[in-house]
Design an enzyme around this catalytic site. Structure first.
Site, PDB file in Angstrom:
ATOM      1  N   ASP A  65      -4.964 -44.681  53.932  1.00 30.08           N
ATOM      2  CA  ASP A  65      -4.534 -45.585  52.882  1.00 30.08           C
ATOM      3  C   ASP A  65      -3.554 -46.634  53.388  1.00 30.08           C
ATOM      4  O   ASP A  65      -2.997 -46.522  54.495  1.00 30.08           O
ATOM      5  CB  ASP A  65      -3.857 -44.797  51.752  1.00 30.08           C
TER       6      ASP A  65
ATOM      7  N   LYS B  84      -5.786 -49.528  49.275  1.00 30.30           N
ATOM      8  CA  LYS B  84      -5.891 -50.253  48.013  1.00 30.30           C
ATOM      9  C   LYS B  84      -4.496 -50.713  47.600  1.00 30.30           C
ATOM     10  O   LYS B  84      -3.545 -49.930  47.603  1.00 30.30           O
ATOM     11  CB  LYS B  84      -6.481 -49.364  46.906  1.00 30.30           C
TER      12      LYS B  84
ATOM     13  N   MET C 294       4.807 -47.139  41.954  1.00 30.28           N
ATOM     14  CA  MET C 294       3.988 -48.342  41.749  1.00 30.28           C
ATOM     15  C   MET C 294       4.387 -49.101  40.489  1.00 30.28           C
ATOM     16  O   MET C 294       3.547 -49.525  39.696  1.00 30.28           O
ATOM     17  CB  MET C 294       2.498 -47.959  41.699  1.00 30.28           C
TER      18      MET C 294
END
Length: 469
Positions: A248, A270, A382
């Site tokens: 990732d 991502k 996030m």
């Protein structure tokens, strides 16, 4: 080579240890792993050695050393703090042609006890010939991290099948080729996962000339928050045995350096608004790579089951009949708390902690009332892009506008940066300091402790904004 490496069979042999203090205890602890008869001679003995004597694990004689104590012994270890006594032990051993080790005295020692990695019956001994024992211990620690704790089970299984393999294959080359095929098959992985029956069946099929279905294996591995030293031993082992690693965006370069050199590395990171690879495509790649027989590692930042979509990936693997395991990692909330000295819970400030993501599915109902309660800490993953909404909603549902917040960027890495302020100013703090992902937002009274217990990274940057919500 001054020392000839050798593994001594001490089964039912008599061994003498002269001395009964803490150093002697460490040597006896090793000897107790064998089936040797351990005799201890000393003027006085530690509580531990007295206890072993009472339990029948050692034979203890509380008296001064005499050469006759060596009668009938195979080897001797001198572990007293008296060099004259140690020298007498060594001279008496020489007279009887016995091997003696004098602890921390290489000149008087006929053999050295190396640093040992014990995966019984697999044993690895590391020695510097007494030149650099700390280096030898460091090498042992490095190898310990790479060798599965269950490696001994594989050796036992191979030993159990050894005679049958000899009967089946008469030439040594044939036997070597057979065992190489076993080791490159799914048998070791099945054994390490605790499925001994399936592993035994795999060996039997190969012995009978039948091919074992090789679907490969997927390990879902948590890479932790960035500091490579925070990887678990099992994560290290998976990285060292992988054929292909799908990683990732949040996996640090330092962690990637620990991947086996000849393994294929595939980036499937991502970011919000910039997906290099869809989740569906990632899952298909994992499945297809395993079905082709590869050992696959899906490497995720933090922990794969904390906002990592690990469950979705396992669902696809399970439907395809692909074997898998999960190696947890240190999640960002725990790592941020540790590396900033801000406890997620504290009996004077917060009785609970809630891990929440600021980047979930659209139209998801959020219980802002529950998130806005006092006496708890919010660890927001996030949350940079939605910081305005987060601050507005928490305040609107009862959280005080002056609730302390701390934003931590790239926690646990050398680029860690932390900024403190008030909840009402959260979006302005992020914009003013150009905070970038990965970043963790902590909200709650525990943030008042920011800087008090700081031990890592740059000093805390407190900010007061002119206006807010």
């Amino acid at each position: 080579m001054n020392y000839f490496p050798i593994f001594a069979n001490l089964d039912n042999k008599h061994v003498l240890v002269v001395g009964a203090g803490s150093v002697a205890s460490r040597k006896i602890e090793l000897l107790r792993k064998t089936n040797a008869h351990i005799h201890v001679v000393a003027i006085e003995a530690s509580e531990q050695i007295n206890q072993w004597h009472q339990q029948g694990m050692v034979q203890l004689q509380l008296e001064a050393f005499e050469p006759t104590h060596l009668d009938g012994k195979w080897l001797v270890i001198a572990a007293t703090n008296n060099r004259a006594v140690n020298r007498n032990v060594e001279q008496a051993a020489v007279a009887r042609q016995l091997l003696a080790n004098v602890v921390d005295d290489r000149k008087l020692s006929h053999f050295i006890v190396p640093s040992i990695i014990d995966r019984d019956p697999i044993q690895i001994a590391i020695s510097s010939g007494g030149e650099a024992p700390v280096l030898a211990r460091s090498l042992r620690a490095d190898l310990e991290a790479r060798l599965p704790a269950s490696l001994g089970k594989l050796a036992v299984l191979m030993g159990n099948w050894r005679d049958r393999v000899k009967q089946r294959f008469t030439r040594p080359g044939q036997r070597r080729e057979f065992w190489e095929r076993v080791l490159s098959s799914s048998v070791p992985q099945q054994l390490f996962q605790g499925d001994k029956h399936k592993a035994e069946q795999g060996v039997l099929q190969m012995l009978n000339g039948k091919s074992v279905s090789e679907k490969g294996h997927v390990s879902l591995v948590g890479a932790g928050p960035g500091d490579p030293e925070l990887l678990t031993l099992k994560a290290m082992q998976r990285l060292q045995t992988a054929d292909v690693v799908y990683y990732d965006n949040l996996v640090s370069d330092e962690v990637l350096e620990l991947v086996r050199r000849d393994a294929e590395r595939i980036y499937v990171g991502k970011k919000a608004g910039a997906h290099s690879c869809s989740q569906t495509h990632i899952q298909e790649q994992l499945r297809d790579a395993a079905l082709s027989g590869k050992r696959v590692v899906r490497l995720k930042g933090g922990d794969p089951f904390v906002f990592g979509r690990g469950g979705e990936e396992l669902e696809v693997l399970a439907q395809a009949g692909v074997s898998f395991d999960v190696v947890p990692g240190i999640t960002a909330a725990a790592a941020t708390a540790a590396y900033t000295g801000i406890p997620l819970t504290h009996r004077d400030y917060a009785h609970s902690a809630i891990l929440v993501t600021g980047h979930g599915k659209e139209n998801t109902d959020i219980d802002w009332q529950a998130l806005a309660r006092t006496d708890q800490t919010l660890a927001i993953y996030m949350g940079l892009k939605k910081s305005s909404t987060i601050a507005e909603q928490l305040i609107a549902h009862g959280r005080a506008a002056d609730t302390p917040v701390v934003i931590v960027e790239r926690a646990t890495t050398e680029r860690q940066r932390q900024i403190s302020g008030k909840l009402r100013d959260l979006p302005q703090l992020i914009a003013s300091y150009g905070v970038e992902s990965p970043a963790m937002i902590l909200v709650g009274e525990v943030c008042e402790l920011a800087g008090r217990y700081a031990w890592f990274g740059e000093p805390l940057q407190p900010v007061e904004c002119a206006s807010g919500f």
